[in-house]
Design a protein around this motif. Structure first.
Motif, PDB file in Angstrom:
ATOM      1  N   ASN A  56      -7.463 -21.632  -5.538  1.00 50.90           N
ATOM      2  CA  ASN A  56      -6.720 -21.489  -4.278  1.00 50.90           C
ATOM      3  C   ASN A  56      -5.228 -21.304  -4.531  1.00 50.90           C
ATOM      4  OD1 ASN A  56      -8.250 -21.252  -2.005  1.00 50.90           O
ATOM      5  ND2 ASN A  56      -7.737 -23.232  -1.159  1.00 50.90           N
ATOM      6  N   ALA A  57      -4.882 -20.632  -5.618  1.00 48.00           N
ATOM      7  CA  ALA A  57      -3.480 -20.464  -6.005  1.00 48.00           C
ATOM      8  C   ALA A  57      -2.721 -19.622  -4.979  1.00 48.00           C
ATOM      9  CB  ALA A  57      -3.391 -19.794  -7.380  1.00 48.00           C
ATOM     10  N   VAL A  58      -1.403 -19.851  -4.919  1.00 45.16           N
ATOM     11  CA  VAL A  58      -0.523 -19.010  -4.091  1.00 45.16           C
ATOM     12  C   VAL A  58      -0.204 -17.768  -4.919  1.00 45.16           C
ATOM     13  CG1 VAL A  58       1.699 -18.860  -2.909  1.00 45.16           C
ATOM     14  CG2 VAL A  58       0.484 -21.046  -2.970  1.00 45.16           C
ATOM     15  N   LEU A  59      -0.513 -16.581  -4.381  1.00 40.55           N
ATOM     16  CA  LEU A  59      -0.256 -15.323  -5.088  1.00 40.55           C
ATOM     17  C   LEU A  59       1.014 -14.694  -4.539  1.00 40.55           C
ATOM     18  CD1 LEU A  59      -3.816 -13.712  -5.295  1.00 40.55           C
ATOM     19  CD2 LEU A  59      -2.559 -14.860  -7.123  1.00 40.55           C
ATOM     20  N   PHE A  60       1.997 -14.513  -5.394  1.00 44.99           N
ATOM     21  CA  PHE A  60       3.296 -13.951  -4.992  1.00 44.99           C
ATOM     22  C   PHE A  60       3.426 -12.547  -5.574  1.00 44.99           C
ATOM     23  CE2 PHE A  60       7.965 -13.511  -5.729  1.00 44.99           C
ATOM     24  CZ  PHE A  60       8.357 -13.528  -4.395  1.00 44.99           C
ATOM     25  N   PHE A  61       3.445 -11.538  -4.692  1.00 42.31           N
ATOM     26  CA  PHE A  61       3.603 -10.137  -5.103  1.00 42.31           C
ATOM     27  C   PHE A  61       5.054  -9.734  -4.856  1.00 42.31           C
ATOM     28  CE2 PHE A  61      -0.872 -10.533  -4.067  1.00 42.31           C
ATOM     29  CZ  PHE A  61      -1.519  -9.724  -4.991  1.00 42.31           C
ATOM     30  N   ASP A  62       5.816  -9.541  -5.921  1.00 39.32           N
ATOM     31  CA  ASP A  62       7.209  -9.131  -5.754  1.00 39.32           C
ATOM     32  C   ASP A  62       7.305  -7.608  -5.777  1.00 39.32           C
ATOM     33  OD1 ASP A  62       9.843  -9.537  -5.294  1.00 39.32           O
ATOM     34  OD2 ASP A  62      10.368 -10.194  -7.311  1.00 39.32           O
ATOM     35  N   GLU A  63       8.333  -7.071  -5.091  1.00 38.78           N
ATOM     36  CA  GLU A  63       8.551  -5.609  -5.037  1.00 38.78           C
ATOM     37  C   GLU A  63       7.264  -4.889  -4.619  1.00 38.78           C
ATOM     38  OE1 GLU A  63      11.535  -4.500  -5.422  1.00 38.78           O
ATOM     39  OE2 GLU A  63      12.504  -6.191  -6.384  1.00 38.78           O
ATOM     40  N   THR A  64       6.712  -5.282  -3.493  1.00 34.98           N
ATOM     41  CA  THR A  64       5.393  -4.757  -3.112  1.00 34.98           C
ATOM     42  C   THR A  64       5.433  -3.373  -2.470  1.00 34.98           C
ATOM     43  OG1 THR A  64       5.644  -6.088  -1.132  1.00 34.98           O
ATOM     44  CG2 THR A  64       4.135  -6.901  -2.798  1.00 34.98           C
ATOM     45  N   ASP A  65       6.617  -2.786  -2.373  1.00 36.71           N
ATOM     46  CA  ASP A  65       6.696  -1.410  -1.826  1.00 36.71           C
ATOM     47  C   ASP A  65       5.768  -0.496  -2.630  1.00 36.71           C
ATOM     48  OD1 ASP A  65      10.255  -1.361  -1.144  1.00 36.71           O
ATOM     49  OD2 ASP A  65       8.918  -3.038  -1.475  1.00 36.71           O
ATOM     50  N   ALA A  66       5.660  -0.780  -3.941  1.00 34.51           N
ATOM     51  CA  ALA A  66       4.835   0.053  -4.820  1.00 34.51           C
ATOM     52  C   ALA A  66       3.368   0.012  -4.414  1.00 34.51           C
ATOM     53  CB  ALA A  66       4.979  -0.431  -6.269  1.00 34.51           C
ATOM     54  N   LEU A  67       2.925  -1.120  -3.886  1.00 39.27           N
ATOM     55  CA  LEU A  67       1.513  -1.262  -3.516  1.00 39.27           C
ATOM     56  C   LEU A  67       1.256  -1.035  -2.033  1.00 39.27           C
ATOM     57  CD1 LEU A  67       0.197  -4.342  -5.512  1.00 39.27           C
ATOM     58  CD2 LEU A  67      -0.775  -2.072  -5.530  1.00 39.27           C
ATOM     59  N   PHE A  68       2.227  -1.446  -1.194  1.00 43.71           N
ATOM     60  CA  PHE A  68       1.977  -1.421   0.247  1.00 43.71           C
ATOM     61  C   PHE A  68       2.759  -0.331   0.965  1.00 43.71           C
ATOM     62  CE2 PHE A  68       1.917  -6.172  -0.681  1.00 43.71           C
ATOM     63  CZ  PHE A  68       0.572  -6.154  -0.977  1.00 43.71           C
ATOM     64  N   GLY A  69       3.065   0.731   0.265  1.00 42.66           N
ATOM     65  CA  GLY A  69       3.827   1.812   0.896  1.00 42.66           C
ATOM     66  C   GLY A  69       3.060   2.443   2.045  1.00 42.66           C
ATOM     67  N   LYS A  70       3.775   3.153   2.920  1.00 44.62           N
ATOM     68  CA  LYS A  70       3.129   3.782   4.078  1.00 44.62           C
ATOM     69  C   LYS A  70       2.082   4.789   3.613  1.00 44.62           C
ATOM     70  CE  LYS A  70       6.803   3.233   7.452  1.00 44.62           C
ATOM     71  NZ  LYS A  70       7.830   3.856   8.274  1.00 44.62           N
ATOM     72  N   ARG A  71       0.939   4.731   4.285  1.00 43.38           N
ATOM     73  CA  ARG A  71      -0.119   5.686   3.949  1.00 43.38           C
ATOM     74  C   ARG A  71       0.290   7.061   4.453  1.00 43.38           C
ATOM     75  NH1 ARG A  71      -5.134   1.812   5.594  1.00 43.38           N
ATOM     76  NH2 ARG A  71      -3.540   0.986   6.952  1.00 43.38           N
ATOM     77  N   SER A  72       0.179   8.013   3.566  1.00 48.58           N
ATOM     78  CA  SER A  72       0.674   9.351   3.895  1.00 48.58           C
ATOM     79  C   SER A  72      -0.486  10.274   4.279  1.00 48.58           C
ATOM     80  CB  SER A  72       1.411   9.933   2.686  1.00 48.58           C
ATOM     81  OG  SER A  72       0.551   9.927   1.563  1.00 48.58           O
ATOM     82  N   GLU A  73      -0.105  11.438   4.812  1.00 48.51           N
ATOM     83  CA  GLU A  73      -1.110  12.461   5.121  1.00 48.51           C
ATOM     84  C   GLU A  73      -1.697  12.958   3.804  1.00 48.51           C
ATOM     85  OE1 GLU A  73      -1.218  16.910   7.087  1.00 48.51           O
ATOM     86  OE2 GLU A  73       0.525  15.627   7.446  1.00 48.51           O
ATOM     87  N   VAL A  74      -3.003  13.114   3.781  1.00 47.37           N
ATOM     88  CA  VAL A  74      -3.663  13.504   2.523  1.00 47.37           C
ATOM     89  C   VAL A  74      -3.481  14.992   2.281  1.00 47.37           C
ATOM     90  CG1 VAL A  74      -5.859  13.607   1.302  1.00 47.37           C
ATOM     91  CG2 VAL A  74      -5.341  11.641   2.754  1.00 47.37           C
ATOM     92  N   LYS A  75      -2.684  15.306   1.243  1.00 49.05           N
ATOM     93  CA  LYS A  75      -2.473  16.710   0.869  1.00 49.05           C
ATOM     94  C   LYS A  75      -3.157  17.030  -0.443  1.00 49.05           C
ATOM     95  CE  LYS A  75       1.888  17.059   3.356  1.00 49.05           C
ATOM     96  NZ  LYS A  75       3.349  17.020   3.269  1.00 49.05           N
ATOM     97  N   ASP A  76      -3.299  16.010  -1.302  1.00 54.66           N
ATOM     98  CA  ASP A  76      -4.032  16.207  -2.562  1.00 54.66           C
ATOM     99  C   ASP A  76      -4.732  14.898  -2.926  1.00 54.66           C
ATOM    100  OD1 ASP A  76      -2.119  14.496  -3.588  1.00 54.66           O
ATOM    101  OD2 ASP A  76      -0.911  16.096  -4.469  1.00 54.66           O
ATOM    102  N   SER A  77      -5.398  14.903  -4.082  1.00 55.59           N
ATOM    103  CA  SER A  77      -6.200  13.732  -4.481  1.00 55.59           C
ATOM    104  C   SER A  77      -5.326  12.505  -4.731  1.00 55.59           C
ATOM    105  CB  SER A  77      -7.006  14.054  -5.736  1.00 55.59           C
ATOM    106  OG  SER A  77      -6.138  14.384  -6.813  1.00 55.59           O
ATOM    107  N   HIS A  78      -4.052  12.708  -5.140  1.00 52.40           N
ATOM    108  CA  HIS A  78      -3.152  11.565  -5.387  1.00 52.40           C
ATOM    109  C   HIS A  78      -2.917  10.782  -4.103  1.00 52.40           C
ATOM    110  CE1 HIS A  78      -2.308  12.808  -9.454  1.00 52.40           C
ATOM    111  NE2 HIS A  78      -2.024  14.030  -9.026  1.00 52.40           N
ATOM    112  N   ASP A  79      -2.659  11.503  -2.990  1.00 53.38           N
ATOM    113  CA  ASP A  79      -2.445  10.850  -1.697  1.00 53.38           C
ATOM    114  C   ASP A  79      -3.689  10.084  -1.269  1.00 53.38           C
ATOM    115  OD1 ASP A  79       0.034  12.019  -1.620  1.00 53.38           O
ATOM    116  OD2 ASP A  79      -0.601  13.716  -0.391  1.00 53.38           O
TER     117      ASP A  79
END
Length: 261
Positions: A192-215
């Motif tokens: 039941n540890a507390v999970l601290f995600f720092d600089e989470t912009d990298a993971l939780f960025g806005k979902r973009s319109e799918v233009k290719d497989s990367h998106d």
């Protein structure tokens, strides 16, 4: 679990000043683990106790810190592979924040402390299939006390705090990021540890319109993380410097969004 804590405490003749309901909510232990934790804590308490006035130790008294130390010795996880353990060193007096933000932090802690009452005694567990964990988003510029506040919350609840290393999580290979996140949440569930995600912009960025497989795969990663956070019954604390970059669907699923001025 609560009954097991009470029964074993009586059997071993220990007087715990810790609420059995709280312990059963924090640690999802087997009967054997509960018994071993209480037995170990009794030994630690005897070593650490102050002698009574007549020189004798108070029989069966159990120290809170000894009990938590014994509990964490029952937990076997491999979180260190992808996260760094942080030892909480700060208290409520160290955090300099406006009253509103401090109240939000205290409310979050109370939500965890009284989870047993709300879900168990009041019967809300029957209504909620999942999403019984707690998520807090800390948003603000660097140096405003986000990591310190995560330590205060973990210290107040006497839970382990792990800072997730994003370099160990994010992978350029398809499916690897999700696999790493799954491993982190699975291991964290054990304690039941507390999970601290720092600089989470990298993971939780806005979902973009799918233009290719990367998106497409970037959007899957964001959706998968939201899913794992909702399933996790502990505390997740993502932190960001840029609140505007966070996906709106993600913000709606967070219990507390705390802005650090």
């Amino acid at each position: 679990r609560e009954r097991l804590w009470q029964t074993f405490a009586q059997e071993l003749g220990v007087l715990a000043d810790v609420d059995c309901r709280v312990m059963s909510g924090k640690f999802r232990f087997t009967p054997g683990q509960i018994r071993r934790a209480l037995s170990l804590a009794r030994g630690y308490s005897v070593w650490q106790q102050e002698p009574a006035k007549d020189g004798a130790l108070a029989p069966g008294a159990l120290r809170s810190d000894a009990l938590y130390k014994a509990c964490y010795q029952q937990v076997q996880h491999k979180l260190e592979r992808k996260a760094t353990r942080i030892e909480p060193r700060y208290g409520w007096g160290d955090v300099i924040l406006p009253p509103e933000q401090k109240d939000q932090l205290r409310n979050a802690c109370n939500q965890v402390k009284y989870r047993g009452v709300v879900y168990g005694e009041w019967g809300f567990e029957k209504k909620l299939a999942y999403g019984k964990g707690l998520s807090m988003l800390f948003a603000g510029p660097p140096g405003t006390g986000k990591t310190m506040s995560a330590q205060v919350v973990a210290g107040d609840l006497q839970l382990e705090l792990y800072k997730v290393d994003l370099s160990q999580v994010i992978s350029k290979y398809i499916g690897e990021t999700e696999k790493n996140l799954h491993e982190i949440f699975e291991e964290a569930q054990l304690s039941n540890a507390v999970l601290f995600f720092d600089e989470t912009d990298a993971l939780f960025g806005k979902r973009s319109e799918v233009k290719d497989s990367h998106d497409k795969y970037a959007n899957i990663e964001t959706a998968y993380l939201l899913q794992k956070m909702e399933e996790y019954q502990g505390i997740t604390v993502p932190a960001t410097n840029l609140l505007n970059n966070i996906d709106e669907a993600f913000l709606r699923r967070i219990n507390y969004v705390i802005k650090f001025p």
